[in-house]
Design a protein around this motif. Structure first.
Motif, mmCIF file in Angstrom:
data_model
loop_
_atom_site.group_PDB
_atom_site.id
_atom_site.type_symbol
_atom_site.label_atom_id
_atom_site.label_comp_id
_atom_site.label_asym_id
_atom_site.label_seq_id
_atom_site.Cartn_x
_atom_site.Cartn_y
_atom_site.Cartn_z
ATOM 1 N N LEU A 227 0.733 -1.264 0.053
ATOM 2 C CA LEU A 227 -0.046 0.073 0.049
ATOM 3 C C LEU A 227 0.937 1.356 -0.051
ATOM 4 O O LEU A 227 1.829 1.475 0.904
ATOM 5 C CB LEU A 227 -0.819 0.042 1.099
ATOM 6 C CG LEU A 227 -2.177 1.203 1.421
ATOM 7 C CD1 LEU A 227 -2.990 0.803 1.971
ATOM 8 C CD2 LEU A 227 -1.350 2.398 1.764
ATOM 9 N N ALA A 228 0.678 2.132 -0.688
ATOM 10 C CA ALA A 228 1.669 3.339 -1.049
ATOM 11 C C ALA A 228 0.482 4.589 -0.399
ATOM 12 O O ALA A 228 -0.365 4.952 -0.965
ATOM 13 C CB ALA A 228 1.866 3.732 -2.454
ATOM 14 N N ASP A 288 4.640 7.822 2.543
ATOM 15 C CA ASP A 288 5.146 8.999 1.785
ATOM 16 C C ASP A 288 6.168 9.749 2.770
ATOM 17 O O ASP A 288 5.657 10.051 3.858
ATOM 18 C CB ASP A 288 4.056 9.847 1.528
ATOM 19 C CG ASP A 288 4.282 11.190 0.777
ATOM 20 O OD1 ASP A 288 5.419 11.588 0.783
ATOM 21 O OD2 ASP A 288 3.154 11.969 0.304
ATOM 22 N N ALA A 289 7.362 9.795 2.330
ATOM 23 C CA ALA A 289 8.377 10.398 3.349
ATOM 24 C C ALA A 289 8.731 12.249 3.254
ATOM 25 O O ALA A 289 9.484 12.420 3.864
ATOM 26 C CB ALA A 289 9.577 9.659 3.092
ATOM 27 N N ARG A 290 7.699 12.521 2.455
ATOM 28 C CA ARG A 290 8.225 14.233 2.480
ATOM 29 C C ARG A 290 7.937 15.110 3.434
ATOM 30 O O ARG A 290 7.037 14.532 4.260
ATOM 31 C CB ARG A 290 7.278 14.577 1.190
ATOM 32 C CG ARG A 290 7.588 14.482 -0.462
ATOM 33 C CD ARG A 290 6.674 14.682 -1.352
ATOM 34 N NE ARG A 290 5.626 13.760 -1.367
ATOM 35 C CZ ARG A 290 4.474 14.161 -2.149
ATOM 36 N NH1 ARG A 290 4.296 15.191 -2.830
ATOM 37 N NH2 ARG A 290 3.478 13.413 -2.093
ATOM 38 N N THR A 291 8.618 16.104 3.588
ATOM 39 C CA THR A 291 8.301 17.082 4.614
ATOM 40 C C THR A 291 6.818 17.484 4.568
ATOM 41 O O THR A 291 6.463 17.709 3.321
ATOM 42 C CB THR A 291 9.259 18.289 4.243
ATOM 43 O OG1 THR A 291 10.548 17.737 4.241
ATOM 44 C CG2 THR A 291 8.949 19.316 5.271
ATOM 45 N N GLY A 292 6.180 17.547 5.683
ATOM 46 C CA GLY A 292 4.748 17.881 5.659
ATOM 47 C C GLY A 292 3.885 16.750 5.782
ATOM 48 O O GLY A 292 2.729 17.017 5.976
ATOM 49 N N GLN A 320 9.851 7.805 -1.303
ATOM 50 C CA GLN A 320 10.234 9.083 -1.766
ATOM 51 C C GLN A 320 9.267 9.359 -2.712
ATOM 52 O O GLN A 320 9.387 8.998 -4.025
ATOM 53 C CB GLN A 320 11.718 9.024 -2.089
ATOM 54 C CG GLN A 320 12.750 8.958 -1.164
ATOM 55 C CD GLN A 320 12.868 9.792 -0.029
ATOM 56 O OE1 GLN A 320 12.171 10.855 -0.378
ATOM 57 N NE2 GLN A 320 12.769 9.118 1.292
ATOM 58 N N ALA A 321 8.067 9.971 -2.377
ATOM 59 C CA ALA A 321 6.974 10.009 -3.186
ATOM 60 C C ALA A 321 6.918 11.339 -4.493
ATOM 61 O O ALA A 321 6.085 11.528 -5.167
ATOM 62 C CB ALA A 321 5.820 10.358 -2.451
ATOM 63 N N PRO A 332 17.018 4.561 -7.453
ATOM 64 C CA PRO A 332 17.047 4.381 -6.142
ATOM 65 C C PRO A 332 15.491 4.073 -5.737
ATOM 66 O O PRO A 332 15.401 3.412 -4.742
ATOM 67 C CB PRO A 332 17.402 5.751 -5.556
ATOM 68 C CG PRO A 332 18.357 6.195 -6.560
ATOM 69 C CD PRO A 332 17.834 5.856 -7.915
ATOM 70 N N LEU A 333 14.491 4.596 -6.134
ATOM 71 C CA LEU A 333 13.285 4.500 -5.998
ATOM 72 C C LEU A 333 12.695 2.887 -6.133
ATOM 73 O O LEU A 333 12.253 2.193 -5.212
ATOM 74 C CB LEU A 333 12.210 5.302 -6.596
ATOM 75 C CG LEU A 333 12.383 6.743 -6.817
ATOM 76 C CD1 LEU A 333 11.378 7.327 -7.482
ATOM 77 C CD2 LEU A 333 12.300 7.045 -5.364
ATOM 78 N N LEU A 334 13.292 2.187 -7.210
ATOM 79 C CA LEU A 334 13.060 0.932 -7.417
ATOM 80 C C LEU A 334 13.824 0.044 -6.522
ATOM 81 O O LEU A 334 13.274 -1.133 -6.098
ATOM 82 C CB LEU A 334 13.510 0.442 -9.022
ATOM 83 C CG LEU A 334 12.396 1.167 -9.938
ATOM 84 C CD1 LEU A 334 12.202 2.276 -10.160
ATOM 85 C CD2 LEU A 334 12.672 0.350 -11.352
ATOM 86 N N GLU A 335 15.109 0.365 -6.158
ATOM 87 C CA GLU A 335 15.872 -0.196 -5.300
ATOM 88 C C GLU A 335 15.441 -0.348 -3.886
ATOM 89 O O GLU A 335 15.384 -1.405 -3.402
ATOM 90 C CB GLU A 335 17.299 0.198 -5.644
ATOM 91 C CG GLU A 335 18.153 0.193 -6.728
ATOM 92 C CD GLU A 335 19.304 0.970 -7.057
ATOM 93 O OE1 GLU A 335 20.071 0.711 -8.021
ATOM 94 O OE2 GLU A 335 19.529 1.847 -5.987
#
Length: 348
Positions: A227-228, A288-292, A320-321, A332-335
């Motif tokens: 789940l994203a 989701d790892a973004r600021t906010g 890293q969305a 790196p997203l795939l990895e």
């Protein structure tokens, strides 16, 4: 609307009021009022030394100049992709989250040298027309998540901005990740980038290997469900792989990404109250790892979060969305997802 007040889920399309704020946000992104080419030809003409330049963007709009633009202003994530392809020296300005309060670069800046560019806007809604004009821009480049929309170009100043230089947009919504990567590479090549440079070919090879490895890991996982999602104070957002480019690509590679049943926000996500956060069984939560956005430590006080099987099993991983649409930026997203799948197990 202040960007800092947005709880972002995929492409910044979550507003602090949920779907109600979406229309205002998309409107603020701007819609195309230019008369573009009716051609569907996406070919570009590589710029010869001193020769004419042309490129057909994804409006589609035919862009032409006597020579390849050498003073480029771009959305920060776009600039990062162009840097990966060798065009740092042509980028004179950026807009979008670029520099953190401590002076370091935001993740979406990638390898862009933020000290060598003019930051004409560092947050949602910020775009200094005066600074932009002073740069003497020859080309503006930004994403297009929805047809005719210019990402991060404020609606109230859009006409002035678009009148100062040609503007190229590349579609990044409702297409798999590899497509905008290829299109930005085509655009970069037209601007003089050498796609056969070792740095670029090595990055492409890494991306292709990462894709193959992710596909293999998904196949060997026994059907692990991913789940994203994105956490906010009152809502848990489930992102839709039918719209968001990265998770669409993950699904194409064989990852069992959960598809929300009842989407809002332009189909980008389904918003669930925390009481209903367990609607979907997930073996892995890609958060989701973004600021906010709220991170696991911020969510620890919520019983509904702690009750989720993936949380109990410690199978929550940072997502890293905001992809950088280059081979180097996206590998790196795939990895990361491959590593998460390999570390996890299917839960009952």
């Amino acid at each position: 609307m202040s960007y800092s007040n947005l709880s972002l889920s995929r492409r910044g399309l979550l507003a602090a009021g949920g779907a109600a704020g979406l229309g205002a946000l998309l409107s603020a992104c701007g819609s195309n009022e230019e008369t573009g080419s009716s051609s569907s030809d996406s070919a570009s003409a590589p710029a010869a030394a001193g020769g004419a330049w042309s490129f057909t963007d994804d409006q589609p709009k035919d862009l032409k100049a006597d020579k390849a633009p050498s003073k480029i202003v771009a959305f920060t994530g776009v600039a990062a992709a162009l840097v990966d392809l060798g065009l740092q020296d042509k980028i004179v300005g950026v807009f979008g989250e670029t520099k953190k309060a401590d002076g370091t670069a935001e993740d979406q800046a990638g390898d862009l040298d933020i000290n060598k560019v003019e930051i004409i806007g560092n947050a949602w809604g910020e775009f200094s027309v005066e600074k932009y004009a002073a740069l003497g821009p020859e080309l503006l480049i930004t994403h297009m998540f929805d047809p005719g929309a210019y990402w991060y170009i404020p609606d109230e100043s859009k006409d002035k901005i678009l009148g100062l230089a040609p503007t190229a947009t590349i579609t990044v919504g409702r297409v798999p990740l590899n497509k905008p990567i290829e299109r930005y590479a085509e655009l970069a090549a037209s601007l003089g980038a050498d796609l056969n440079a070792p740095k670029v070919t090595e990055a492409k090879a890494r991306f292709e290997k990462a894709a193959a490895d992710l596909s293999a890991a998904a196949k060997a996982s026994g059907g692990i469900k991913v789940l994203a999602g994105s956490g906010a104070a009152d809502i848990f957002y489930v992102s839709n792989p039918k719209v968001s480019s990265d998770i669409m690509y993950f699904k194409e590679l064989g990852v069992d990404i959960i598809v929300p049943e009842k989407t809002d926000g332009g189909d980008y996500y389904e918003s669930l109250s925390w009481e209903n956060a367990d609607k979907y069984h997930a073996d892995i939560i890609f958060l989701d790892a973004r600021t906010g956005t709220l991170q696991p430590k911020d969510l620890a006080s919520k019983p509904a979060w702690n009750a989720l099987p993936a949380v109990k099993a410690n199978q929550v991983f940072p997502w890293q969305a905001v992809p950088i649409y280059s081979w180097a930026g996206s590998a790196p997203l795939l990895e990361a997802l491959t590593a998460a799948i390999k570390k996890s197990k299917k839960l009952a």
